[in-house]
Scaffold this active site. Structure first.
Site, PDB file in Angstrom:
ATOM      1  CG  PHE A 246      10.227   5.201  -1.143  1.00 24.41           C
ATOM      2  CD1 PHE A 246       8.936   4.940  -0.158  1.00 24.41           C
ATOM      3  CD2 PHE A 246      11.312   5.060  -0.911  1.00 24.41           C
ATOM      4  CE1 PHE A 246       9.669   4.524   1.371  1.00 24.41           C
ATOM      5  CE2 PHE A 246      11.756   4.893   0.412  1.00 24.41           C
ATOM      6  CZ  PHE A 246      10.804   4.358   1.401  1.00 24.41           C
ATOM      7  CB  ILE A 472       7.676  -1.908  -1.823  1.00 25.06           C
ATOM      8  CG1 ILE A 472       6.304  -1.128  -1.636  1.00 25.06           C
ATOM      9  CG2 ILE A 472       7.817  -2.642  -2.514  1.00 25.06           C
ATOM     10  CD1 ILE A 472       5.731   0.083  -2.836  1.00 25.06           C
ATOM     11  N   GLY A 473       7.481  -2.953   2.095  1.00 26.50           N
ATOM     12  CA  GLY A 473       7.340  -2.017   3.568  1.00 26.50           C
ATOM     13  C   GLY A 473       5.511  -1.642   3.116  1.00 26.50           C
ATOM     14  CD  GLN A 662       2.006   1.385   3.098  1.00 23.88           C
ATOM     15  OE1 GLN A 662       2.732   2.403   3.119  1.00 23.88           O
ATOM     16  NE2 GLN A 662       1.358   1.330   2.416  1.00 23.88           N
ATOM     17  CE  LYS A 725     -12.540   6.668  -1.607  1.00 26.24           C
ATOM     18  NZ  LYS A 725     -13.056   8.030  -0.737  1.00 26.24           N
ATOM     19  N   GLY A 726      -6.527   2.930  -1.092  1.00 27.20           N
ATOM     20  CA  GLY A 726      -5.207   2.789  -1.121  1.00 27.20           C
ATOM     21  C   GLY A 726      -4.829   4.059  -1.018  1.00 27.20           C
ATOM     22  CD  GLU A 729       2.333   6.338  -4.307  1.00 29.77           C
ATOM     23  OE1 GLU A 729       2.946   6.997  -5.311  1.00 29.77           O
ATOM     24  OE2 GLU A 729       1.372   5.413  -5.193  1.00 29.77           O
TER      25      GLU A 729
END
Lengths: 763, 338
Positions: A246, A472-473, A662, A725-726, A729
């Site tokens: 994170f 990282i998951g 996610q 785009k990701g 977060e």
């Protein structure tokens, strides 16, 4: 298909199960501290009980007498490591405070000694028996504490290049028909990844291997080499799995080089597993922030003036800043915009990135203020966003590459039942519960960074992909494997994915939601190189192929149309024509607008992230709309969230299963951030009080009831070859505001300071 | 954590002997060099944090064969001290006849902890005051008598507003104890000179000038059972907290009523999350007896229950919260179907 594996819509990949699922659920996945070591010495940290001052002396006799203790290292006998710059100032470090260098203490919980012992237990017992005589000084803890210094971020933090502004804010605000001025605060928060900040260091001759959970193995390798003053090629970082990060495992923390130095001194592997509370001070955190938002609008809701002023806390020596005004000043159409970000330096450890910097604190302020404006205008908050929606950001007039914000609002509102909401505050109840519905915009910049990959294809269709990415998951193994399988036309099961090792081709830091876009773009490009070689073998005379330039290994590789087009390939025939059994390609991919030194920097563990609002001729963001139902017990004022709905559009979705997970995790974290998470400071001592998972509250299963994730189909051909785009977060950005907006709807009370606790409600 | 000797005992007298060996000095039981180990959910934690430093840990789990029975004979309840929280909470007879007990256990901790923790250990659970649990804070009169109290002017949101002293404001964290004190339970204590019984209300000591002394247990004594006379089907445990599960009370109330023909003939009110010890609100109870329930009565009782409360910077909200929780618990108890 199931809830966990949603049916792919247009421009979405298959919801294949996680590549590492079985390893993880059976406990076979080896995390850093699980890696077997030959006869390790165990390190146990001693950290400072003061936030500022000097160490007069240590009393170590009792500790040294514990059976199994090998040595106790303090600033009096530690190797002096080289100073290396902060990661955001061209270096690698999470902080420039170098522990064990002098008797000075610069923050709470600073590493001041390391016990080395034959067992963890002996190290812990000895650490508890170390006596430290301090000469304490009064620390300046946070905002408003005497002795802090402050100034604009621009000019002291090189990452922070602009305070975006356009038009004449003061005049427009002055003349606006409707105005909002409000201040907001967000608390200190810690990442608390489940996996602790473990580090093992093993020397073989003058080669160092580090086992440590890291979001950036190339950064860590180069950072530690710089501190030790050795060639980075002698350092290898391995972490096949990271148990949550994170942001906390993105930059090089001082502990790693200290462990490497101690392992070299002992000539023995050294293993460190710090405690949970030590994790609060030996790594980074999200610092507390303050905001003032001013909005001027016409009666029809159109914004005419917006000003966002933010203030953040950093350490004394480091000008760390998240600075989210680059997003909040560009989110809505508004002709007159002003902004300013400043940094307050206090006696604290240096903060760092935390999911999702910087949008989480900054959008909380803006999206709360938008809700306040909607109330003042007597307008539906979704309609207020619609009136101010734009395909062109207001600061530079650059077009959004794609923007499905209102589609997200419409889909989300339908799923949530927004139309059932009665607009007046305190108008919805259910027995003893006050019920509130709230919503907010969420967004996150689309970011990419240079990445390299090596791909090997065998005649029998088996594929090996090598890239120093990070699991990282986020589903990195899975989506990287999917990218290769799709490009090379082989089943997903045929692909073996190798990541988490700095001996592999470099990938960028797994942060800023750039990982999937960057690694998949690189892998896809290298797969195209393989396709090109095979096509050439099959069709040596086809003219389109001859146009492709041969630049393999030299940078971005243009690939011939026919290789790129998804045309099916007769693999076995191509291999027979080539007369080989294996084809292997290496390639380096960089996004448009990447600076000239990108590839050199990439090899040196210095990431050149581009995208978001920083591109020359366009702006790229993923968007979403979030809806929250809040319930407040009339008697106890307990706040519960029975429903969270998020609708998101983030370009190409590689895998709806991992993406949903996610996004769901983001919504849950957002709720947690709104209601539970705060690291409490004792201002008298400049120290964290609730530095453990019993007192730093996270939601438990009973707090998480109905979470619905909707992914909209969106195609964006202007961002990167993967079209991604990701979204790692994206989901937890808007939730804070959506929760507070729902609380306002339930109670009529506007909470502008997080987290919201039952004592903040008057009901 | 410091190295220690682990000793497993199989009968009560061996346990008492093992614990008594180490009590030559006058330390309170929490500081004795030998500590009993039951579920271990508090002791092991505090040992890892270096807050408790026993040289000998006496594992009394084998005594469960005699000390873990749940008995409802003749209208009275007897609970063995080594009964697990989860077993008692799941017992249908207890759920029916003592809902306040079942709920105080069910709403405590997490399933994993309830499966391990015993009743005797639970009532002796030590405070969650972070300044107590973190030895890097120098000022804690409970940990180091005379060193001061960092919580008085520190971050004290979880701290007590009742039963405090200038030496200590640490909250007694448990839930089950509020049910026991409300129901006038008796504690059966086994020690060197045999078995003695005391009212549960006499088990815990408020901090006063010696917060390091938490109970009236003598060193080497063990709680062997709890008894409750009569049945209390009209009883509730209400717990207000930051999250829905696995969290200590910001405020809780154990309420038991006996209502005959609409008139409250007996009433018990105990408070959790608010006080330094399990807390019985006797003055409040006096207002109820002989009355008919209504919301105005509930409000008067709630005001009386918190009348002596003293808030500090971060915990003052608990006074108003405590009142609302008491009023709500009374309402629930008065209106429940039995």
């Amino acid at each position: 298909m199931s809830i966990a594996a949603p049916e792919p819509k247009a421009n979405m990949g298959q919801p294949v199960p996680r590549y590492d699922a079985v390893a993880k659920v059976t406990g076979m996945a080896k995390y850093a501290a699980d890696m077997p070591l030959a006869n390790p010495a165990y390190a146990y940290l001693v950290t400072s009980a003061i936030a500022k001052g000097r160490i007069d002396s240590f009393e170590l006799t009792e500790a040294r007498n514990i059976r199994g203790v090998i040595d106790i290292v303090t600033h009096e006998n530690a190797e002096k490591l080289k100073d290396v710059k902060l990661f955001s100032e061209g270096g690698y470090m999470s902080t420039t405070v170098q522990p064990l260098k002098s008797a000075d203490v610069a923050h709470d919980g600073q590493i001041i000694a390391v016990v080395l012992a034959d067992t963890f237990e002996a190290g812990r017992e000895a650490a508890h028996r170390v006596k430290v005589n301090y000469r304490p000084a009064t620390p300046s803890t946070t905002f408003d504490s005497p002795g802090t210094t402050s100034g604009p971020a621009k000019g002291q933090a090189s990452r922070f290049k602009e305070d975006p502004k356009v038009g004449d804010f003061a005049k427009a605000f002055d003349e606006a028909e409707v105005k909002i001025t409000a201040s907001y605060e967000t608390p200190t928060q810690h990442h608390n990844p489940m996996e602790l900040f473990a580090t093992s260091c093993v020397w073989t001759g003058d080669n160092l291997t580090i086992y440590e959970p890291s979001q950036y193995v190339y950064g860590l390798k180069n950072g530690v080499a710089a501190q030790l003053g050795i060639d980075a090629d002698k350092v290898r970082v391995i972490n096949y799995y990271v148990g949550g990060a994170f942001g906390s495992k993105g930059s090089t923390t001082p502990r790693t080089a200290i462990m490497a130095s101690l392992a070299r001194r002992l000539n023995r592997p050294v293993k460190l597993v710090p405690t949970r509370d030590q994790g609060f001070t030996i790594a980074t955190y999200r610092a507390e922030t303050r905001h003032q938002i001013q909005i001027g609008a016409n009666r029809d809701g159109k914004l005419v003036a917006l000003r966002h002023e933010g203030a953040e806390v950093s350490s004394r020596p480091d000008a760390y800043v998240v600075g989210g005004t680059k997003t909040t000043t560009r989110l809505y159409a508004c002709p007159n915009v002003d902004s300013l970000v400043s940094i307050v330096h206090a006696d604290r450890n240096t903060p760092g990135f935390m999911r999702s910097p910087p949008e989480v604190p900054y959008l909380f302020a803006l999206e709360s203020a938008m809700d306040e404006l909607a109330v003042k205008l007597n307008m539906d908050p979704i309609e207020l966003r619609r009136v101010n929606d734009t395909m062109k950001e207001p600061i530079g007039g650059k077009p959004y590459t794609s923007r499905s914000l209102m589609a997200c609002f419409d889909e989300g509102a339908r799923a949530f039942g927004w139309s059932q909401r009665s607009a007046a505050p305190k108008s919805m109840t259910d027995g003893d519960w006050l019920v509130g519905y709230g919503c907010a915009t969420t967004c996150y910049p689309t970011q990419m960074a240079p990445a390299a990959a090596r791909v090997r294809l065998q005649r029998d269709g088996r594929v090996r992909v090598e890239i120093a990415g990070h699991e990282i998951g986020n589903g990195a193994y899975t989506v990287i494997g999917q990218a290769a399988a799709e490009k090379l036309g082989v089943p997903f099961e045929n692909v073996s994915v190798h990541i988490g090792d700095s001996d592999l081709p470099p990938a960028p830091v797994a942060g800023g939601s750039n990982s999937t876009a960057s690694t998949c773009s690189a892998v896809m490009m290298v797969c195209d190189q393989i396709r090109q070689r095979l096509f050439r073998a099959l069709m040596p005379n086809e003219s389109v192929i001859d146009k492709a330039k041969e630049t393999v290994g030299m940078g971005q590789t243009p690939v011939a149309e026919s290789a790129n087009s998804g045309r099916p390939l007769d693999r076995e025939k191509a291999f027979d024509a080539l007369g080989v059994s294996v084809v292997e390609e290496y390639g380096e991919w960089k996004p448009e607008d990447a600076p000239k030194d990108s590839f050199r920097a990439m090899q040196q563990g210095q990431v050149r992230i581009v995208g978001g609002s920083a591109m020359s001729d366009k702006i790229a963001y993923a968007f979403g709309a979030e809806f929250v139902e809040v319930r407040i017990d009339k008697w106890t004022h307990e706040i519960r969230i029975p429903r969270l709905v998020g609708a998101f559009a983030a370009g190409h979705i590689m895998n709806p299963r991992t993406a949903r997970s996610q996004l769901m995790g983001g919504l849950i974290w957002g709720m947690s951030s709104a209601l539970l998470e705060a690291t409490e400071l004792d201002p008298r001592y400049g120290r964290y009080v609730n530095d453990n998972l019993a007192d730093y509250l996270l939601p438990v299963n009973a707090d998480v009831q109905d979470v619905e994730v909707i992914m909209l189909s969106e195609q964006d051909d202007h961002i990167n070859p993967a079209g991604v785009k990701g979204l790692g977060e994206l989901a937890n950005v808007g939730t804070n505001a959506a929760v507070c907006n729902a609380i306002f709807h339930a109670t009529g009370q506007r909470i502008r300071k997080l987290p919201v606790r039952l004592e903040n409600l008057e009901v | 954590m410091r190295s220690f000797t682990y000793q497993r005992v199989t009968d009560p007298s061996a346990a008492i002997q093992a614990l008594a060996m180490a009590v030559a000095n006058n330390n309170p039981p929490t500081e004795a060099t030998a500590q009993p180990l039951a579920g271990g959910t508090t002791l092991i934690d505090l040992m890892k944090l270096d807050v408790m430093r026993p040289r000998t840990v006496v594992d009394i789990n084998p005594l469960a064969s005699t000390w873990s029975a749940i008995n409802l004979d003749g209208g009275n309840l007897r609970l063995g001290a080594l009964a697990r929280m989860s077993d008692v909470a799941a017992n249908p007879e207890i759920q029916r006849n003592y809902p306040v007990i079942a709920d105080s256990l069910r709403l405590a901790a997490s399933p994993q902890l309830r499966n391990m923790a015993t009743l005797g250990g639970n009532v002796l659970q030590r405070t969650r005051c972070t300044y107590f649990r973190d030895i890097s804070y120098a000022n804690c009169n409970k940990r180091d008598p005379g060193s001061g109290c960092a919580a008085l002017d520190g971050f004290n949101r979880m701290h007590a507003v009742l039963g405090t002293s200038e030496q200590c404001i640490a909250t007694y964290p448990g839930d089950f104890a509020q049910a026991l004190i409300a129901l006038d339970a008796t504690v059966e204590i086994t020690g060197k000179s045999g078995v003695r019984n005391i009212p549960f209300a006499q088990l815990h000591k408020p901090p006063d000038d010696s917060p390091q002394i938490e109970t009236t247990l003598a060193p080497g004594e063990l709680i062997s059972a709890f008894t409750v006379s009569g049945r209390w089907p009209r009883s509730v445990y209400l717990k207000a907290r930051d999250r829905q599960s696995y969290e200590f009370a910001l405020s809780s109330a154990a309420v038991a009523l006996d209502v005959q023909d609409g008139v409250i003939s007996d009433a018990r009110v105990a408070l959790g999350g608010l006080a330094t010890v399990p807390w019985r609100a006797r003055e409040a109870e006096a207002l109820i007896k002989g009355q008919k329930f209504d919301e105005a009565l509930a409000q008067r009782v709630a005001d009386a229950a918190l009348a002596g409360a003293q808030g500090r910077r971060h915990n003052a909200f608990k006074i108003a919260l405590g009142k609302r929780v008491v009023a709500r618990a009374l309402h629930q108890a008065a209106t429940m179907e039995i």
